[in-house]
Design an enzyme around this catalytic site. Structure first.
Site, PDB file in Angstrom:
ATOM      1  CD  GLU A  57      23.347  78.434  24.433  1.00 23.27           C
ATOM      2  OE1 GLU A  57      24.257  78.108  23.672  1.00 23.27           O
ATOM      3  OE2 GLU A  57      23.519  79.179  25.411  1.00 23.27           O
ATOM      4  NE  ARG A  95      36.754  68.683  24.754  1.00 26.66           N
ATOM      5  CZ  ARG A  95      37.602  69.689  24.839  1.00 26.66           C
ATOM      6  NH1 ARG A  95      37.855  70.223  26.008  1.00 26.66           N
ATOM      7  NH2 ARG A  95      38.190  70.183  23.772  1.00 26.66           N
ATOM      8  N   GLY A 155      41.563  68.160  15.860  1.00 26.88           N
ATOM      9  CA  GLY A 155      42.046  69.216  14.969  1.00 26.88           C
ATOM     10  C   GLY A 155      41.771  68.869  13.523  1.00 26.88           C
TER      11      GLY A 155
HETATM   12  C1  G6P Z   1      30.314  77.738  22.053  1.00 29.80           C
HETATM   13  C2  G6P Z   1      29.505  77.464  23.296  1.00 29.80           C
HETATM   14  C3  G6P Z   1      29.010  78.775  23.897  1.00 29.80           C
HETATM   15  C4  G6P Z   1      30.180  79.722  24.138  1.00 29.80           C
HETATM   16  C5  G6P Z   1      31.015  79.925  22.885  1.00 29.80           C
HETATM   17  C6  G6P Z   1      32.326  80.628  23.197  1.00 29.80           C
HETATM   18  O1  G6P Z   1      29.489  78.228  21.052  1.00 29.80           O
HETATM   19  O2  G6P Z   1      28.417  76.626  22.995  1.00 29.80           O
HETATM   20  O3  G6P Z   1      28.353  78.517  25.123  1.00 29.80           O
HETATM   21  O4  G6P Z   1      29.682  80.943  24.573  1.00 29.80           O
HETATM   22  O5  G6P Z   1      31.364  78.681  22.306  1.00 29.80           O
HETATM   23  O6  G6P Z   1      33.101  79.784  24.001  1.00 29.80           O
HETATM   24  P1  G6P Z   1      34.277  80.247  24.931  1.00 29.80           P
HETATM   25  O7  G6P Z   1      34.803  78.990  25.554  1.00 29.80           O
HETATM   26  O8  G6P Z   1      35.299  80.895  24.034  1.00 29.80           O
HETATM   27  O9  G6P Z   1      33.745  81.207  25.924  1.00 29.80           O
END
Ligand code: G6P
Length: 608
Positions: free
Chosen positions: A488, A27, A101
């Protein structure tokens, strides 16, 4: 993006907490810490940097303890130093807290505490919360936590312990996920199922404004106002093996290569070819209303937003419902007009992205039907939507989203047919489309064979710092996604453009140092895409084309051709994105980048 792991039970807690933190490693974090209660005292160890730094600080004083908290932090308030790392303690050193948070009113609370003579050691909002709970403590940790949280504005997932109550963990959430794992005479608290699954599959998901009081032989859940809440015990479907590398060097590679299987899982049981229809159990309660909506707003962030763009094309084409795609972050702040008959589809791998969540709340507030197309089962978005569809592609660990993107596009392809069939699509057209969709996992499998070729191409251009990606129609979101993947994880600058826009500016950049990826599968936009290739070549640019198998013509024009199987035009994005994922992956490996954990990025962005 911060990680929480807590344990109470019979076992030596420290190794268990560290192992849990490692499971949450993906994470993203910048410091870590642990606290246990032993011999009636808190023992706290913290470190800036990796979990390995923290492990170096662990000593005998912590061993044998059976209650503890651990945390990986991603700095929001204050630098990523040891002092700012969690756990944070109160003045007396008896109370410790870990927190995900943001406490928005922490400055006001800090002033209040300062007036009482309570000074802070760190710059964090979390320490303020520790001190506030301690200030309100009158012999019951659970009461003090409730009282304190009623004063707090902002988001939290917390776990708290107190040296005078060595047999209890108090956990609570608002806006940050928190799961309680239920073992035999032992309990875990975590922000993510990955930290729990090796110990137990039985979990409860805390909802917003709920508090759990966990002992060694049971737990209770209440609201912030102490009203009892009965929680349902659920089973985590994902196994530990699914969370591990499975023979690949990186999770990203594993996840790219497991896409055929992921898509089969995503479609399983959802396509009924005998009845020419799509079966989406998660939409049963809203289906009648959904079919009659006048407008759909698709929203998400990052890769999910690219999937949303494709969803717009697909739904408009098959169901003829006007669609708009919005960045969740923009939507939430611009007072959008939501008329009657609007549905919002929130697309998210994690189901925890704060902007996507806020956008759906905004939509719901204004009366829209809100749906979630989410991968992570039980995540916050799935709990706040009227209905939804799970992607079912399994956990995605690599920060750069790959199989979740394919899952999102597949689910959008399904909903387009689901709505289409109930509106304008004939049974036979729907049948043909679905039969083709069912073949996509095999086509993806075939496409993966370009991996070696993408490695060679990546190697040839590895010194080039700028790339362009061009696509038209359905290939435009794929151009955006290809460019995002490259930047990225390999830190190469890349731009995705609708191909026709090139001549309105970016063409000025083209020279022999500019590799240009042109998405040119057979179909509507094919001839136009060939035109773009000519334009690039005549200015000395180097062209990497993605084209349909058997297209020899394009070989004459492009420097390199990456072939994909011949699939119907509406489904082409599901195969054309594969070579672009692989190009980015190999470029990142060749440049020695940390593929699964690119710098400055996190898997789930749960704070603004
Ligand atoms: C972050 C991640 C991306 C992802 C985006 C949306 O920026 O690095 O890889 O596309 O969040 O995340 P989600 O979990 O909402 O698809």
């Amino acid at each position: 993006m911060c990680g929480i792991v807590a344990y109470i039970g019979q076992r030596d807690v420290c190794p268990l907490l560290i192992e849990g933190l490692k499971r949450l490693d993906y994470r993203g974090y910048d410091s870590a810490g642990v606290v246990v209660i032993r011999d009636g005292r808190l023992r706290v160890r913290r470190a800036a940097g990796r979990i390995a730094e923290l492990e170096r600080k662990l000593d005998e004083q912590l061993s044998g303890a059976t209650i503890g908290l651990a945390h990986t932090r991603w700095a929001t308030h204050g630098a990523p130093t040891e002092t700012n790392a969690h756990p944070h303690c109160d003045q007396s050193g008896k109370l410790a807290i870990i927190h995900n948070g943001i406490i928005e009113n922490f400055r006001v609370l800090k002033q209040f505490l300062a007036a009482k003579g309570i000074a802070m050691k760190s710059e964090t909002d979390t320490e303020v919360l520790a001190q506030l709970i301690s200030h309100l403590y009158e012999g019951s940790l659970e009461d003090a936590v409730r009282k304190a949280l009623r004063e707090v504005r902002g988001t939290f997932g917390i776990a708290v312990i107190h040296a005078d109550e060595p047999d209890v963990i108090v956990a609570a959430r608002r806006g940050s996920p928190l799961i309680i794992g239920i073992g035999k005479d032992e309990y875990l608290v975590a922000s993510d199922a990955a930290a729990i699954v090796q110990h137990t599959a039985r979990v409860i998901y805390l909802a917003d404004n709920e508090v759990a009081v966990i002992g060694r032989d049971g737990f209770r859940t209440t609201t912030l106002d102490a009203a009892p809440v009965t929680k349902e015990i659920e089973e985590i479907e994902w196994t530990l093996e699914q969370l591990e590398l499975g023979g690949h060097d990186h999770f990203m590679s594993k996840e790219i290569f497991e896409q055929p299987e992921a898509l089969r899982n995503c479609m399983r049981g959802r396509i009924d070819l005998d009845e020419d229809r799509v079966v989406l159990g998660g939409l049963t309660t809203v289906a009648r209303e959904l079919v009659r909506v006048k407008r759909i707003i698709l929203t998400g962030c990052g890769t999910a937003w690219h999937a949303a763009l494709l969803g717009e094309y697909l739904i408009e084409e098959l169901a003829r419902i006007p669609c708009e795609t919005e960045y969740a972050s923009e939507f939430r702040y611009r007072n959008p007009i939501i008329e009657d008959g609007t549905a919002i589809i929130s697309i998210s791998q994690s189901g925890e992205t704060i902007d996507t969540l806020a956008a759906l709340r905004e939509g719901r507030e204004k009366g829209a039907m809100v749906l979630g197309f989410v991968n992570s089962v039980g995540s916050t978005i799935t709990r706040e939507t009227d209905a939804g569809i799970y992607l079912h592609v399994g956990p995605e660990i690599g920060v750069a989203s790959t199989k979740a993107f394919l899952g999102q596009v597949t689910v959008l392809s399904l909903i387009a047919a689901f709505l289409g069939r109930r509106r304008h699509l004939s049974a036979s057209s729907c049948h043909d489309y679905l039969a083709q969709l069912l073949k996509i996992p095999d086509a993806v499998e075939k496409t993966l064979e370009v991996s070696d070729q993408t490695r060679e191409i990546a190697a040839e251009y590895i010194e080039n710092e700028n790339w362009l990606y061009l696509g038209r129609g359905l290939q435009y979101p794929i151009a955006l996604e290809g460019a995002l993947k490259l930047k990225e994880i390999s830190y190469i600058h890349a731009e995705g453009l609708p191909a026709a826009e090139m001549k309105h500016g970016p063409i000025a950049l083209i020279n022999e140092d500019m590799p240009v990826v042109v998405l040119a599968p057979r179909g509507h936009w094919y001839e136009k895409s060939l035109g773009n290739i000519e334009e690039v070549r005549s200015r000395g640019g180097r062209v990497i084309a993605v084209a349909t198998e058997g297209d020899d013509e394009i070989r004459e024009l492009a420097d390199h051709v990456l072939y994909v199987p011949n699939v119907p035009e509406l489904l082409q994005p599901l195969v054309t994105v594969i070579p672009l994922q692989l190009l980015a992956y190999h470029a990142a490996v060749l440049r020695g980048c940390d593929v699964d954990k690119p710098r400055n990025l996190a898997k789930a962005v749960t704070v603004e």
